[in-house]
Design a protein around this motif. Structure first.
Motif, PDB file in Angstrom:
ATOM      1  N   GLY A 291      -6.653   2.069  -4.594  1.00 29.04           N
ATOM      2  CA  GLY A 291      -7.776   2.659  -3.875  1.00 29.04           C
ATOM      3  C   GLY A 291      -8.533   3.584  -4.811  1.00 29.04           C
ATOM      4  N   THR A 292      -9.334   4.458  -4.239  1.00 30.97           N
ATOM      5  CA  THR A 292     -10.035   5.437  -5.065  1.00 30.97           C
ATOM      6  C   THR A 292      -9.001   6.412  -5.618  1.00 30.97           C
ATOM      7  OG1 THR A 292     -10.387   7.020  -3.283  1.00 30.97           O
ATOM      8  CG2 THR A 292     -12.070   5.298  -3.549  1.00 30.97           C
ATOM      9  N   PRO A 293      -9.361   7.184  -6.647  1.00 27.01           N
ATOM     10  CA  PRO A 293      -8.397   8.166  -7.162  1.00 27.01           C
ATOM     11  C   PRO A 293      -7.876   9.122  -6.083  1.00 27.01           C
ATOM     12  CG  PRO A 293     -10.167   7.876  -8.732  1.00 27.01           C
ATOM     13  CD  PRO A 293     -10.552   7.092  -7.492  1.00 27.01           C
ATOM     14  N   ASP A 294      -8.747   9.578  -5.185  1.00 31.03           N
ATOM     15  CA  ASP A 294      -8.312  10.461  -4.100  1.00 31.03           C
ATOM     16  C   ASP A 294      -7.355   9.758  -3.145  1.00 31.03           C
ATOM     17  OD1 ASP A 294      -9.779  12.582  -5.099  1.00 31.03           O
ATOM     18  OD2 ASP A 294     -11.444  12.337  -3.688  1.00 31.03           O
ATOM     19  N   GLU A 295      -7.645   8.505  -2.825  1.00 30.91           N
ATOM     20  CA  GLU A 295      -6.778   7.739  -1.916  1.00 30.91           C
ATOM     21  C   GLU A 295      -5.404   7.506  -2.528  1.00 30.91           C
ATOM     22  OE1 GLU A 295     -10.370   5.181   0.247  1.00 30.91           O
ATOM     23  OE2 GLU A 295      -9.185   4.263  -1.347  1.00 30.91           O
ATOM     24  N   THR A 296      -5.384   7.137  -3.813  1.00 36.33           N
ATOM     25  CA  THR A 296      -4.095   6.873  -4.447  1.00 36.33           C
ATOM     26  C   THR A 296      -3.285   8.156  -4.590  1.00 36.33           C
ATOM     27  OG1 THR A 296      -5.099   6.955  -6.657  1.00 36.33           O
ATOM     28  CG2 THR A 296      -4.810   4.778  -5.677  1.00 36.33           C
ATOM     29  N   GLN A 297      -3.958   9.270  -4.876  1.00 39.06           N
ATOM     30  CA  GLN A 297      -3.253  10.553  -4.980  1.00 39.06           C
ATOM     31  C   GLN A 297      -2.677  10.952  -3.636  1.00 39.06           C
ATOM     32  OE1 GLN A 297      -2.549  12.432  -7.762  1.00 39.06           O
ATOM     33  NE2 GLN A 297      -1.246  13.475  -6.298  1.00 39.06           N
ATOM     34  N   ALA A 298      -3.448  10.791  -2.569  1.00 37.54           N
ATOM     35  CA  ALA A 298      -2.971  11.120  -1.222  1.00 37.54           C
ATOM     36  C   ALA A 298      -1.783  10.244  -0.844  1.00 37.54           C
ATOM     37  CB  ALA A 298      -4.108  10.949  -0.211  1.00 37.54           C
ATOM     38  N   ALA A 299      -1.873   8.967  -1.146  1.00 33.44           N
ATOM     39  CA  ALA A 299      -0.787   8.045  -0.822  1.00 33.44           C
ATOM     40  C   ALA A 299       0.483   8.393  -1.601  1.00 33.44           C
ATOM     41  CB  ALA A 299      -1.206   6.602  -1.101  1.00 33.44           C
ATOM     42  N   GLN A 300       0.334   8.739  -2.876  1.00 33.84           N
ATOM     43  CA  GLN A 300       1.494   9.124  -3.691  1.00 33.84           C
ATOM     44  C   GLN A 300       2.165  10.373  -3.126  1.00 33.84           C
ATOM     45  OE1 GLN A 300       1.148   8.831  -8.164  1.00 33.84           O
ATOM     46  NE2 GLN A 300      -0.975   8.445  -7.591  1.00 33.84           N
ATOM     47  N   SER A 301       1.363  11.347  -2.724  1.00 38.39           N
ATOM     48  CA  SER A 301       1.908  12.581  -2.163  1.00 38.39           C
ATOM     49  C   SER A 301       2.651  12.309  -0.860  1.00 38.39           C
ATOM     50  CB  SER A 301       0.784  13.591  -1.914  1.00 38.39           C
ATOM     51  OG  SER A 301       0.181  13.954  -3.128  1.00 38.39           O
TER      52      SER A 301
ATOM     53  N   SER B  27       6.582   2.670  10.899  1.00 40.08           N
ATOM     54  CA  SER B  27       5.655   3.709  11.341  1.00 40.08           C
ATOM     55  C   SER B  27       5.207   4.632  10.209  1.00 40.08           C
ATOM     56  CB  SER B  27       6.259   4.530  12.482  1.00 40.08           C
ATOM     57  OG  SER B  27       7.449   5.184  12.056  1.00 40.08           O
ATOM     58  N   ASN B  28       6.103   5.023   9.304  1.00 45.29           N
ATOM     59  CA  ASN B  28       5.696   5.888   8.198  1.00 45.29           C
ATOM     60  C   ASN B  28       4.765   5.162   7.242  1.00 45.29           C
ATOM     61  OD1 ASN B  28       7.040   8.148   9.078  1.00 45.29           O
ATOM     62  ND2 ASN B  28       8.655   8.058   7.545  1.00 45.29           N
ATOM     63  N   LEU B  29       5.037   3.900   6.983  1.00 43.45           N
ATOM     64  CA  LEU B  29       4.171   3.117   6.098  1.00 43.45           C
ATOM     65  C   LEU B  29       2.778   2.984   6.715  1.00 43.45           C
ATOM     66  CD1 LEU B  29       4.005   1.563   3.447  1.00 43.45           C
ATOM     67  CD2 LEU B  29       4.798  -0.462   4.674  1.00 43.45           C
ATOM     68  N   ALA B  30       2.719   2.747   8.014  1.00 44.14           N
ATOM     69  CA  ALA B  30       1.423   2.645   8.699  1.00 44.14           C
ATOM     70  C   ALA B  30       0.675   3.974   8.640  1.00 44.14           C
ATOM     71  CB  ALA B  30       1.631   2.219  10.149  1.00 44.14           C
ATOM     72  N   ARG B  31       1.392   5.083   8.835  1.00 37.71           N
ATOM     73  CA  ARG B  31       0.760   6.409   8.763  1.00 37.71           C
ATOM     74  C   ARG B  31       0.261   6.692   7.353  1.00 37.71           C
ATOM     75  NH1 ARG B  31       4.887  10.329  11.668  1.00 37.71           N
ATOM     76  NH2 ARG B  31       5.160  10.788   9.482  1.00 37.71           N
ATOM     77  N   LEU B  32       1.070   6.331   6.358  1.00 34.28           N
ATOM     78  CA  LEU B  32       0.676   6.529   4.972  1.00 34.28           C
ATOM     79  C   LEU B  32      -0.644   5.813   4.688  1.00 34.28           C
ATOM     80  CD1 LEU B  32       3.087   6.363   1.965  1.00 34.28           C
ATOM     81  CD2 LEU B  32       0.849   5.339   1.841  1.00 34.28           C
ATOM     82  N   ARG B  33      -0.730   4.567   5.137  1.00 34.25           N
ATOM     83  CA  ARG B  33      -1.961   3.786   4.927  1.00 34.25           C
ATOM     84  C   ARG B  33      -3.138   4.384   5.692  1.00 34.25           C
ATOM     85  NH1 ARG B  33       1.369  -1.760   5.678  1.00 34.25           N
ATOM     86  NH2 ARG B  33       1.761  -2.214   3.480  1.00 34.25           N
ATOM     87  N   GLN B  34      -2.897   4.801   6.924  1.00 34.57           N
ATOM     88  CA  GLN B  34      -3.962   5.342   7.763  1.00 34.57           C
ATOM     89  C   GLN B  34      -4.491   6.667   7.215  1.00 34.57           C
ATOM     90  OE1 GLN B  34      -2.716   6.267  11.750  1.00 34.57           O
ATOM     91  NE2 GLN B  34      -4.799   6.457  12.498  1.00 34.57           N
ATOM     92  N   ILE B  35      -3.605   7.557   6.828  1.00 37.40           N
ATOM     93  CA  ILE B  35      -4.016   8.880   6.348  1.00 37.40           C
ATOM     94  C   ILE B  35      -4.695   8.797   4.979  1.00 37.40           C
ATOM     95  CG2 ILE B  35      -3.181  11.141   5.591  1.00 37.40           C
ATOM     96  CD1 ILE B  35      -0.964  10.811   7.786  1.00 37.40           C
ATOM     97  N   SER B  36      -4.092   8.055   4.059  1.00 35.34           N
ATOM     98  CA  SER B  36      -4.614   8.011   2.686  1.00 35.34           C
ATOM     99  C   SER B  36      -5.796   7.060   2.522  1.00 35.34           C
ATOM    100  CB  SER B  36      -3.511   7.598   1.717  1.00 35.34           C
ATOM    101  OG  SER B  36      -3.180   6.232   1.896  1.00 35.34           O
ATOM    102  N   LYS B  37      -5.889   6.069   3.385  1.00 36.51           N
ATOM    103  CA  LYS B  37      -6.901   4.994   3.282  1.00 36.51           C
ATOM    104  C   LYS B  37      -6.664   4.088   2.072  1.00 36.51           C
ATOM    105  CE  LYS B  37      -9.518   6.607   6.723  1.00 36.51           C
ATOM    106  NZ  LYS B  37      -8.607   6.926   7.808  1.00 36.51           N
ATOM    107  N   ALA B  38      -5.524   4.253   1.405  1.00 36.15           N
ATOM    108  CA  ALA B  38      -5.203   3.418   0.250  1.00 36.15           C
ATOM    109  C   ALA B  38      -4.533   2.128   0.705  1.00 36.15           C
ATOM    110  CB  ALA B  38      -4.275   4.176  -0.694  1.00 36.15           C
ATOM    111  N   LYS B  39      -4.571   1.133  -0.146  1.00 35.50           N
ATOM    112  CA  LYS B  39      -3.842  -0.110   0.094  1.00 35.50           C
ATOM    113  C   LYS B  39      -2.450   0.081  -0.497  1.00 35.50           C
ATOM    114  CE  LYS B  39      -3.991  -5.047  -0.902  1.00 35.50           C
ATOM    115  NZ  LYS B  39      -4.670  -6.127  -1.622  1.00 35.50           N
ATOM    116  N   VAL B  40      -1.427  -0.113   0.338  1.00 36.91           N
ATOM    117  CA  VAL B  40      -0.049   0.113  -0.095  1.00 36.91           C
ATOM    118  C   VAL B  40       0.760  -1.148   0.151  1.00 36.91           C
ATOM    119  CG1 VAL B  40       1.995   1.554   0.164  1.00 36.91           C
ATOM    120  CG2 VAL B  40      -0.268   2.552   0.529  1.00 36.91           C
ATOM    121  N   ILE B  41       1.396  -1.649  -0.898  1.00 33.90           N
ATOM    122  CA  ILE B  41       2.232  -2.854  -0.800  1.00 33.90           C
ATOM    123  C   ILE B  41       3.634  -2.507  -1.280  1.00 33.90           C
ATOM    124  CG2 ILE B  41       2.562  -5.227  -1.590  1.00 33.90           C
ATOM    125  CD1 ILE B  41      -0.505  -5.243  -2.180  1.00 33.90           C
ATOM    126  N   VAL B  42       4.628  -2.780  -0.427  1.00 37.04           N
ATOM    127  CA  VAL B  42       6.032  -2.589  -0.807  1.00 37.04           C
ATOM    128  C   VAL B  42       6.600  -3.971  -1.092  1.00 37.04           C
ATOM    129  CG1 VAL B  42       8.286  -1.711  -0.120  1.00 37.04           C
ATOM    130  CG2 VAL B  42       6.205  -0.553   0.685  1.00 37.04           C
TER     131      VAL B  42
END
Length: 77
Positions: free
Chosen positions: A56-66, A25-40
């Motif tokens: 993703g875009t710089p904003d998407e990757t920054q949001a995902a990192q946060s 669920s957290n991984l799905a939320r991370l992807r949904q909120i940031s719009k970044a592509k996240v692979i574990v």
């Protein structure tokens, strides 16, 4: 024109559960909120950490990192 960026983050295996939570669920939320592509990635045999690739875009990757950092910190307490 916005360029895509890719970030590689090494996450200790003992906190990887805080990224997934129940049914990812957290991984799905991370992807949904940031719009970044996240692979574990799965850990290598004997490894004590995993690679998380965020793109993703710089904003998407920054949001995902946060968000990733927030999930790790909330799971570490």
């Amino acid at each position: 024109m916005v360029t895509n960026t890719t970030v590689e983050i090494v996450v200790p295996e003992n906190v990887i559960g805080s990224i997934y939570r129940e049914n990812g669920s957290n991984l799905a939320r991370l992807r949904q909120i940031s719009k970044a592509k996240v692979i574990v990635h799965e850990p290598h045999p004997g490894a004590t950490d995993r690679k998380v690739i965020i793109s993703g875009t710089p904003d998407e990757t920054q949001a995902a990192q946060s968000l990733l950092q927030a999930f790790i910190l909330s799971g570490a307490s």
